[in-house]
Design a protein around this motif. Structure first.
Motif, PDB file in Angstrom:
ATOM      1  N   SER A  23       0.827  -1.210   0.000  1.00  0.00           N
ATOM      2  CA  SER A  23       0.000   0.000   0.000  1.00  0.00           C
ATOM      3  C   SER A  23       0.858   1.255   0.000  1.00  0.00           C
ATOM      4  N   ALA A  24       1.915   1.246   0.827  1.00  0.00           N
ATOM      5  CA  ALA A  24       2.815   2.397   0.854  1.00  0.00           C
ATOM      6  C   ALA A  24       3.470   2.600  -0.505  1.00  0.00           C
ATOM      7  N   ALA A  25       3.949   1.513  -1.117  1.00  0.00           N
ATOM      8  CA  ALA A  25       4.619   1.592  -2.420  1.00  0.00           C
ATOM      9  C   ALA A  25       3.666   2.124  -3.487  1.00  0.00           C
ATOM     10  N   ARG A  26       2.439   1.630  -3.495  1.00  0.00           N
ATOM     11  CA  ARG A  26       1.464   2.063  -4.501  1.00  0.00           C
ATOM     12  C   ARG A  26       1.191   3.562  -4.380  1.00  0.00           C
ATOM     13  N   GLU A  27       0.938   4.018  -3.151  1.00  0.00           N
ATOM     14  CA  GLU A  27       0.629   5.437  -2.959  1.00  0.00           C
ATOM     15  C   GLU A  27       1.830   6.318  -3.303  1.00  0.00           C
ATOM     16  N   LEU A  28       3.020   5.903  -2.881  1.00  0.00           N
ATOM     17  CA  LEU A  28       4.219   6.688  -3.156  1.00  0.00           C
ATOM     18  C   LEU A  28       4.464   6.808  -4.661  1.00  0.00           C
ATOM     19  N   ALA A  29       4.262   5.709  -5.402  1.00  0.00           N
ATOM     20  CA  ALA A  29       4.450   5.748  -6.860  1.00  0.00           C
ATOM     21  C   ALA A  29       3.458   6.699  -7.510  1.00  0.00           C
ATOM     22  N   ARG A  30       2.239   6.698  -7.033  1.00  0.00           N
ATOM     23  CA  ARG A  30       1.223   7.604  -7.590  1.00  0.00           C
ATOM     24  C   ARG A  30       1.532   9.063  -7.253  1.00  0.00           C
ATOM     25  N   LEU A  31       2.303   9.274  -6.185  1.00  0.00           N
ATOM     26  CA  LEU A  31       2.692  10.624  -5.791  1.00  0.00           C
ATOM     27  C   LEU A  31       3.989  11.074  -6.459  1.00  0.00           C
ATOM     28  N   GLY A  32       4.568  10.204  -7.301  1.00  0.00           N
ATOM     29  CA  GLY A  32       5.733  10.601  -8.074  1.00  0.00           C
ATOM     30  C   GLY A  32       7.072  10.166  -7.518  1.00  0.00           C
ATOM     31  N   PHE A  33       7.086   9.359  -6.473  1.00  0.00           N
ATOM     32  CA  PHE A  33       8.338   8.875  -5.905  1.00  0.00           C
ATOM     33  C   PHE A  33       8.854   7.675  -6.695  1.00  0.00           C
ATOM     34  N   GLN A  34      10.181   7.524  -6.730  1.00  0.00           N
ATOM     35  CA  GLN A  34      10.774   6.295  -7.237  1.00  0.00           C
ATOM     36  C   GLN A  34      10.868   5.336  -6.055  1.00  0.00           C
ATOM     37  N   VAL A  35      10.195   4.207  -6.166  1.00  0.00           N
ATOM     38  CA  VAL A  35      10.057   3.290  -5.026  1.00  0.00           C
ATOM     39  C   VAL A  35      10.755   1.969  -5.327  1.00  0.00           C
ATOM     40  N   THR A  36      11.517   1.495  -4.346  1.00  0.00           N
ATOM     41  CA  THR A  36      12.116   0.167  -4.425  1.00  0.00           C
ATOM     42  C   THR A  36      11.649  -0.637  -3.219  1.00  0.00           C
ATOM     43  N   VAL A  37      11.076  -1.805  -3.488  1.00  0.00           N
ATOM     44  CA  VAL A  37      10.580  -2.682  -2.431  1.00  0.00           C
ATOM     45  C   VAL A  37      11.593  -3.804  -2.218  1.00  0.00           C
ATOM     46  N   TYR A  38      11.995  -4.013  -0.967  1.00  0.00           N
ATOM     47  CA  TYR A  38      12.907  -5.091  -0.608  1.00  0.00           C
ATOM     48  C   TYR A  38      12.115  -6.211   0.056  1.00  0.00           C
ATOM     49  N   GLU A  39      12.181  -7.393  -0.522  1.00  0.00           N
ATOM     50  CA  GLU A  39      11.388  -8.531  -0.061  1.00  0.00           C
ATOM     51  C   GLU A  39      12.274  -9.765   0.098  1.00  0.00           C
ATOM     52  N   ALA A  40      12.168 -10.408   1.262  1.00  0.00           N
ATOM     53  CA  ALA A  40      13.021 -11.570   1.556  1.00  0.00           C
ATOM     54  C   ALA A  40      12.613 -12.809   0.775  1.00  0.00           C
ATOM     55  N   LYS A  41      11.345 -12.907   0.384  1.00  0.00           N
ATOM     56  CA  LYS A  41      10.863 -14.104  -0.303  1.00  0.00           C
ATOM     57  C   LYS A  41      10.947 -13.950  -1.818  1.00  0.00           C
ATOM     58  N   SER A  42      10.613 -15.039  -2.514  1.00  0.00           N
ATOM     59  CA  SER A  42      10.723 -15.027  -3.974  1.00  0.00           C
ATOM     60  C   SER A  42       9.509 -14.398  -4.656  1.00  0.00           C
ATOM     61  N   GLU A  43       8.394 -14.296  -3.947  1.00  0.00           N
ATOM     62  CA  GLU A  43       7.195 -13.653  -4.471  1.00  0.00           C
ATOM     63  C   GLU A  43       6.780 -12.533  -3.521  1.00  0.00           C
ATOM     64  N   ALA A  44       6.207 -11.480  -4.062  1.00  0.00           N
ATOM     65  CA  ALA A  44       5.735 -10.366  -3.246  1.00  0.00           C
ATOM     66  C   ALA A  44       4.313 -10.638  -2.747  1.00  0.00           C
ATOM     67  N   GLY A  45       3.865  -9.841  -1.803  1.00  0.00           N
ATOM     68  CA  GLY A  45       2.501  -9.962  -1.280  1.00  0.00           C
ATOM     69  C   GLY A  45       2.444 -10.300   0.189  1.00  0.00           C
ATOM     70  N   GLY A  46       3.557 -10.777   0.745  1.00  0.00           N
ATOM     71  CA  GLY A  46       3.628 -11.027   2.181  1.00  0.00           C
ATOM     72  C   GLY A  46       2.564 -11.980   2.680  1.00  0.00           C
ATOM     73  N   LEU A  47       1.883 -11.573   3.736  1.00  0.00           N
ATOM     74  CA  LEU A  47       0.853 -12.397   4.368  1.00  0.00           C
ATOM     75  C   LEU A  47      -0.194 -12.859   3.366  1.00  0.00           C
ATOM     76  N   ASP A  48      -0.635 -11.957   2.477  1.00  0.00           N
ATOM     77  CA  ASP A  48      -1.701 -12.315   1.541  1.00  0.00           C
ATOM     78  C   ASP A  48      -1.255 -13.394   0.556  1.00  0.00           C
ATOM     79  N   THR A  49       0.017 -13.385   0.194  1.00  0.00           N
ATOM     80  CA  THR A  49       0.537 -14.384  -0.740  1.00  0.00           C
ATOM     81  C   THR A  49       0.870 -15.698  -0.055  1.00  0.00           C
ATOM     82  N   TYR A  50       1.469 -15.613   1.135  1.00  0.00           N
ATOM     83  CA  TYR A  50       2.001 -16.815   1.780  1.00  0.00           C
ATOM     84  C   TYR A  50       1.261 -17.253   3.045  1.00  0.00           C
ATOM     85  N   GLY A  51       0.600 -16.341   3.729  1.00  0.00           N
ATOM     86  CA  GLY A  51       0.147 -16.642   5.079  1.00  0.00           C
ATOM     87  C   GLY A  51      -1.334 -16.865   5.278  1.00  0.00           C
TER      88      GLY A  51
END
Length: 452
Positions: A146-174
């Motif tokens: 959510s933070a990444a999406r909003e920041l990108a829409r506000l014009g920021f260059q966003v880089t997300v660091y994720e320990a797993k091989s797929e993004a989504g965190g709890l929703d993807t894996y948990g």
């Protein structure tokens, strides 16, 4: 659900989404029941503030893309939330039609609109004009996404660091597949990736890249790393073969289905939503008998009511006022039983009843597997690397902005849940990520204007 001669095909079928989505006629009829209230109580009850009458009216008028945009504008993980939110307690619980008939099925209508957007491969938003600022987001779960999406829409260059091989965190894996299929969460990830957000997968902050590097290379950092593993029970026998961490156990069902529990007896220790997920997964993996063991009573369990009813419908049994004392194994080091004590509740601190053992009440529960689901540990080492104030691993933040003791670092999601702070809901994490993004925008862009 039978346990004999279960094939891999049967197991896959067991993990298919339980609840079917609305059909067009159903959605149209349900949307037309809505009163489209002014200052709608359902919207006020939604932690992300979705304009619920607006998205429902768009369904009624056939504007499904507009409906999905209205939902996802407010909640960047709105497709996932349509399936996992406790709507009975939130938006539907506030519906004015409670007084006369039955509330609008808001969650199902939300799913109907977002499912349409998924099936029709809609990219709902565009990135904002670049503002020259960059932000690192640690973790790609509901808060980080959510933070990444909003920041990108506000014009920021966003880089997300994720320990797993797929993004989504709890929703993807948990969250179990039969409640939230992985493709739903991954579609939400692609909505964010489509805005030019960079995802650095298999990258552990604190190991592969340091906190200092991120603080030096970015204008702000959002810490949304969630929580870690299930803690140890602290009893004899928990390293035996057949003792599982509930987080790892549920995650394993999202990436592949192992038939090793077919015909087995399973005990789940704990009574939160993760415990329910572990128990219902065990049933679907072919376990013959599954029970939840909890040292308090039904009234004290932290799982949502609908989760409890779902587990009962799956045939899960409950052992209330029962605490494991040790786990017993055979000569090969495999679980064979749990030695338990009966408990009673006495008055405790802060009005919560305290469980105490009843002397001489020991008894055995014969099992083949034990799943620990007694909460999760905190990412204290990561938090300390950023030198942030925290209370036993719960990062201290300004609740309105998510700003931490380091003004360059913001935090959201489960990493700020606990010690009387925050809420452990996907929808709350999404809102916290949004708040952090807008606080970063205000602080950085106002400072830029002032220095110009």
């Amino acid at each position: 659900m039978g346990t004999s001669f279960i094939s891999l095909t049967d197991l896959k079928r067991n993990f298919a989404e339980v609840k079917a989505g609305m059909r067009p006629k159903e959605a149209m009829e349900e949307s037309n029941r809505c009163l489209f209230c002014y200052d709608a109580p359902c919207t006020r009850a939604c932690p992300t503030g979705i304009n619920i009458p607006s998205f429902i009216k768009k369904i009624a008028s056939g504007n499904l893309k507009g409906s999905a945009r209205t939902i996802m504008e407010a909640n960047p993980v709105g497709a996932s939330c349509s399936r996992v939110c406790p709507t009975e307690e939130l938006c539907e619980g506030a519906c004015v039609l409670h007084q006369s008939s039955k509330p609008i099925l808001i969650g199902q209508l939300q799913r109907y609109a977002t499912d349409w957007a998924m099936e029709n491969e809609q990219q709902l938003f565009k990135a904002g004009a670049g503002n020259g600022k960059s932000v690192a987001v640690i973790g790609s779960g509901p808060a980080g996404l959510s933070a990444a999406r909003e920041l990108a829409r506000l014009g920021f260059q966003v880089t997300v660091y994720e320990a797993k091989s797929e993004a989504g965190g709890l929703d993807t894996y948990g969250i179990v597949s039969f409640r939230l299929p992985q493709e739903v969460s991954l579609w939400e990830v692609e909505q964010v990736r489509g805005l030019g957000v960079i995802f650095r997968m298999n990258t552990r902050v604190g190991v592969d890249v340091t906190a200092d590097e991120l603080l030096q290379n970015y204008d702000a950092v959002v810490l949304a790393a969630g929580m870690s593993k299930v803690p140890m029970l602290g009893i004899e026998g928990e390293t035996l073969a057949g003792v599982y961490d509930a987080i790892d156990f549920v995650e394993s069902t999202k990436t592949g289905l192992d038939p090793h529990l077919i015909g087995k007896r399973v005990a789940v220790i704990g009574a939160g939503n993760t415990a329910i997920d572990a128990a219902t997964c065990s049933v679907r993996l072919g376990a013959e008998h599954v029970q939840i063991v909890y040292r308090r009573t039904r009234e004290e369990m932290t799982a949502y009511d609908f989760e409890f009813e779902f587990a009962k419908g799956d045939g899960v049994a409950f052992q209330w006022l029962t605490a494991p004392q040790r786990i017993l194994g055979d000569e090969a080091g495999r679980v064979v039983a749990i030695e338990c004590l009966r408990m009673e509740l006495i008055d405790g601190d802060a009005g919560r009843k305290k469980p105490v053992p009843i002397a001489g009440s020991e008894f055995l529960i014969y099992v083949d597997a034990v799943i620990k689901a007694i909460g999760q540990t905190k990412h204290t080492a990561l938090i300390d690397q950023f030198k942030l104030d925290h209370r036993r691993g719960t990062v201290t933040v300004d609740p309105q902005t998510g700003q931490t003791s380091n003004p360059k670092v913001y935090a959201a999601g489960d990493i700020i849940f606990g010690e009387g702070q925050g809420e452990a809901m996907v929808v709350s994490a999404a809102q916290q990520g949004k708040l952090a993004a807008h606080a970063i925008n205000r602080n950085l862009m106002n400072n830029q204007e002032e220095s110009a």
